[in-house]
Design an enzyme around this catalytic site. Structure first.
Site, PDB file in Angstrom:
ATOM      1  N   GLY A 142       0.810  -1.215   0.000  1.00  0.00           N
ATOM      2  CA  GLY A 142       0.000   0.000   0.000  1.00  0.00           C
ATOM      3  C   GLY A 142       0.842   1.264   0.000  1.00  0.00           C
ATOM      4  N   CYS A 143       1.920   1.254   0.755  1.00  0.00           N
ATOM      5  CA  CYS A 143       2.784   2.431   0.848  1.00  0.00           C
ATOM      6  C   CYS A 143       3.507   2.687  -0.472  1.00  0.00           C
ATOM      7  CB  CYS A 143       3.780   2.260   1.989  1.00  0.00           C
ATOM      8  SG  CYS A 143       2.953   2.060   3.588  1.00  0.00           S
TER       9      CYS A 143
END
Length: 165
Positions: free
Chosen positions: A56-57
């Site tokens: 996600g990052c």
């Protein structure tokens, strides 16, 4: 127009460590975000993410890089913040050719200022973790938009739509 927020958070005046790549070299500066905004005459998008090089990052950082020029044209700098080390940030920037600088907040001073460390429940175990969040400040340093618990994928486009509507 940016949606106003009821949250009152001032840009901090304590130094933070900003890591960025410039002409193939990594530099890290200590500067306060308040001074940064005062000296650039631009707004600031400060987004907090849990950990370098996680799915996600990575999506979020690469999407901000893809839209870097769009935000610049709107008059905003973008800086990502996590508790990762300077070395971790260097590897993350290099691996994905990120155009945005990252703040290493290993002492959690900035995270505490923005109150983004919260209890999380992971697999039945309660831990303290960084909540994915974003804060938008205008060029005068006033908070104009804040969002916590955001979804990484597609967030930059949603933010662009918010800033241009």
């Amino acid at each position: 127009m940016v949606k106003p927020t009821d949250e009152v958070i001032n840009l901090p005046n304590f130094p933070v460590t900003i890591v960025r790549e410039l002409d193939g070299n990594f530099i890290h500066d200590n500067i306060s975000l308040k001074e940064l905004v005062e000296h650039t005459d631009k707004g600031l998008i400060l987004y907090f993410y849990p950990k370098d090089d996680t799915p996600g990052c990575t999506v979020q950082a690469t999407e901000f890089t893809e839209h870097f020029n769009d935000f610049d044209e709107l008059g905003y700098d973008i800086i990502g913040v996590s508790r990762d080390s300077i070395e971790s940030h260097k590897k993350f920037i290099e691996k994905y050719d990120l155009q945005i600088p990252l703040i290493s907040d290993s002492d959690e001073q900035l995270c505490q200022h923005f109150e983004v460390i919260k209890e999380k429940n992971m697999y039945g175990k309660t831990t303290l973790g960084l909540v994915r969040s974003a804060f938008v400040f205008n060029k005068e340093g006033k908070l104009t938009h804040a969002q916590r618990n955001l979804r990484a994928k597609g967030y930059t486009e949603r933010l662009l739509n918010t800033l241009t509507s």
